[in-house]
Design a protein around this motif. Structure first.
Motif, PDB file in Angstrom:
ATOM      1  N   TYR A  87      -1.669 -10.332   2.355  1.00 44.46           N
ATOM      2  CA  TYR A  87      -2.911  -9.489   2.313  1.00 44.46           C
ATOM      3  C   TYR A  87      -2.246  -7.879   2.720  1.00 44.46           C
ATOM      4  N   GLY A  88      -0.923  -7.806   3.071  1.00 47.90           N
ATOM      5  CA  GLY A  88      -0.307  -6.757   3.362  1.00 47.90           C
ATOM      6  C   GLY A  88      -0.414  -6.157   4.630  1.00 47.90           C
ATOM      7  N   ILE A  89      -0.414  -6.874   5.644  1.00 44.12           N
ATOM      8  CA  ILE A  89      -0.667  -6.872   6.872  1.00 44.12           C
ATOM      9  C   ILE A  89       0.627  -7.027   7.745  1.00 44.12           C
ATOM     10  N   SER A 115     -12.663  -9.989   6.781  1.00 44.23           N
ATOM     11  CA  SER A 115     -13.014  -9.131   7.857  1.00 44.23           C
ATOM     12  C   SER A 115     -14.150  -9.400   8.385  1.00 44.23           C
ATOM     13  N   LEU A 117     -15.974  -6.772   9.037  1.00 40.77           N
ATOM     14  CA  LEU A 117     -16.416  -5.747   8.743  1.00 40.77           C
ATOM     15  C   LEU A 117     -18.067  -5.490   8.231  1.00 40.77           C
ATOM     16  N   LEU A 125     -14.919  -0.675   0.395  1.00 38.05           N
ATOM     17  CA  LEU A 125     -13.565  -0.910   0.348  1.00 38.05           C
ATOM     18  C   LEU A 125     -13.251  -1.663  -0.924  1.00 38.05           C
ATOM     19  N   LEU A 132      -3.578   2.254  -1.233  1.00 36.55           N
ATOM     20  CA  LEU A 132      -4.032   2.985  -0.311  1.00 36.55           C
ATOM     21  C   LEU A 132      -3.136   2.259   0.913  1.00 36.55           C
ATOM     22  N   HIS A 133      -2.121   3.079   1.581  1.00 33.36           N
ATOM     23  CA  HIS A 133      -1.192   2.514   2.546  1.00 33.36           C
ATOM     24  C   HIS A 133      -1.596   3.140   3.879  1.00 33.36           C
TER      25      HIS A 133
ATOM     26  N   HIS B   5      -6.142  -3.272   9.490  1.00 35.95           N
ATOM     27  CA  HIS B   5      -5.901  -4.763   9.079  1.00 35.95           C
ATOM     28  C   HIS B   5      -6.844  -5.188   8.385  1.00 35.95           C
ATOM     29  N   GLN B   6      -8.351  -5.039   8.821  1.00 36.53           N
ATOM     30  CA  GLN B   6      -9.372  -5.334   8.124  1.00 36.53           C
ATOM     31  C   GLN B   6      -9.476  -4.928   6.858  1.00 36.53           C
ATOM     32  N   PHE B   7      -9.254  -3.507   6.637  1.00 36.10           N
ATOM     33  CA  PHE B   7      -9.269  -2.879   5.408  1.00 36.10           C
ATOM     34  C   PHE B   7      -8.544  -3.548   4.547  1.00 36.10           C
ATOM     35  N   ALA B   8      -7.168  -3.883   5.047  1.00 37.64           N
ATOM     36  CA  ALA B   8      -6.182  -4.544   3.941  1.00 37.64           C
ATOM     37  C   ALA B   8      -6.598  -5.824   3.567  1.00 37.64           C
ATOM     38  N   LEU B   9      -7.615  -6.652   4.294  1.00 38.90           N
ATOM     39  CA  LEU B   9      -8.171  -7.928   4.103  1.00 38.90           C
ATOM     40  C   LEU B   9      -8.966  -7.786   3.048  1.00 38.90           C
ATOM     41  N   GLU B  10      -9.542  -6.606   2.973  1.00 38.80           N
ATOM     42  CA  GLU B  10     -10.773  -6.792   1.798  1.00 38.80           C
ATOM     43  C   GLU B  10     -10.306  -6.094   0.383  1.00 38.80           C
ATOM     44  N   ASN B  11      -9.247  -5.625   0.233  1.00 38.43           N
ATOM     45  CA  ASN B  11      -8.698  -5.250  -1.087  1.00 38.43           C
ATOM     46  C   ASN B  11      -7.117  -5.344  -1.061  1.00 38.43           C
ATOM     47  N   ILE B  14      -4.820  -2.204  -0.849  1.00 40.02           N
ATOM     48  CA  ILE B  14      -5.015  -1.554   0.677  1.00 40.02           C
ATOM     49  C   ILE B  14      -3.759  -2.642   1.438  1.00 40.02           C
ATOM     50  N   THR B  15      -2.724  -1.806   2.009  1.00 38.60           N
ATOM     51  CA  THR B  15      -1.839  -2.289   2.864  1.00 38.60           C
ATOM     52  C   THR B  15      -2.010  -1.582   4.256  1.00 38.60           C
TER      53      THR B  15
END
Lengths: 141, 73
Positions: A87-89, A115, A117, A125, A132-133, B5-11, B14-15
């Motif tokens: 996921y890019g985490i 998430s 959220l 989102l 978006l980084h 990190h939650q934002f990254a999970l959703e799309n 996004i990293t």
């Protein structure tokens, strides 16, 4: 000596017991990066041992070029948290203190694959159509 | 930090990196990090402080909109 004491280990075990899917921790270290590198790796090894659903892969930043490219890592120590999907985490540096809790949150969220959220945030989102980084700078507290 | 990190999970576009500031002094200098948490958006803009979910999201998204067309990788 263990970095994660027995009491804390038990608390972590309990939190990790709510994991859904298995999570892979991919860690990049560097022989020369001794100051924090060794401790970070040790903390992750101790953490990974606390749940059957957690696995840890360790790579060398200078030697494992293919993996470095695959995970887009540009500095070490680096840690990626993923389930089957990336996921890019990422975490750069040692997730100590409060950030260790953030690491646990990331593991649990990735394990769920979603998430927590609010629906409005998730909708916004979903509408992002460009890369978006986000780089969040923190300090251990 | 968790929000990013939650934002990254959703799309997938996004990293999100959590960066331990004391271990990366060069980046701290480059991005002029004087207080934490500080969130740098697409290497260009930034937000300081720990903000509530909706406010943080709106700030990040407006920063992206704002930079539209001004930077292409």
């Amino acid at each position: 000596m263990a970095l994660i004491g027995e009491d804390v280990a038990n608390q972590i075990r309990e939190r990790l017991s709510t994991m859904v899917a298995p999570v892979k921790i991919v860690h990049f270290t560097q022989e020369l990066n001794l100051e924090y590198g060794r401790e970070t790796r040790q903390a992750l090894e101790e953490l990974a041992a606390l749940s059957d659903k957690l696995t840890l892969e360790v790579y060398d930043f200078l030697i494992d070029k293919e993996k470095v490219a695959e995970y887009g890592v540009d500095k070490v120590p680096a840690t990626a948290i993923l389930n089957g999907k990336d996921y890019g985490i990422r975490f750069y540096g040692m997730p100590a203190g409060y950030e260790f809790a953030t690491l646990l949150d990331a593991i649990l969220d990735v394990s769920k694959g979603e998430s927590e959220l609010g629906p409005e945030s998730r909708e916004k989102l979903r509408q992002v159509t460009k890369p978006l980084h986000l780089e969040v700078f923190v300090t251990p507290t | 930090m968790r929000l990013a990190h939650q934002f990254a999970l959703e799309n997938d576009l996004i990293t999100a990196d959590c960066i331990e500031a004391t271990e990366f002094p060069d980046l701290v200098t480059e991005y002029r990090v004087q207080a934490v948490p500080k969130t740098v958006i697409n290497q260009e803009q930034s937000v300081e402080g720990a903000l509530p979910e909706s406010y943080f999201l709106d700030t990040v998204l407006s920063a992206v909109d704002h930079s539209e067309g001004s930077q292409e990788p």
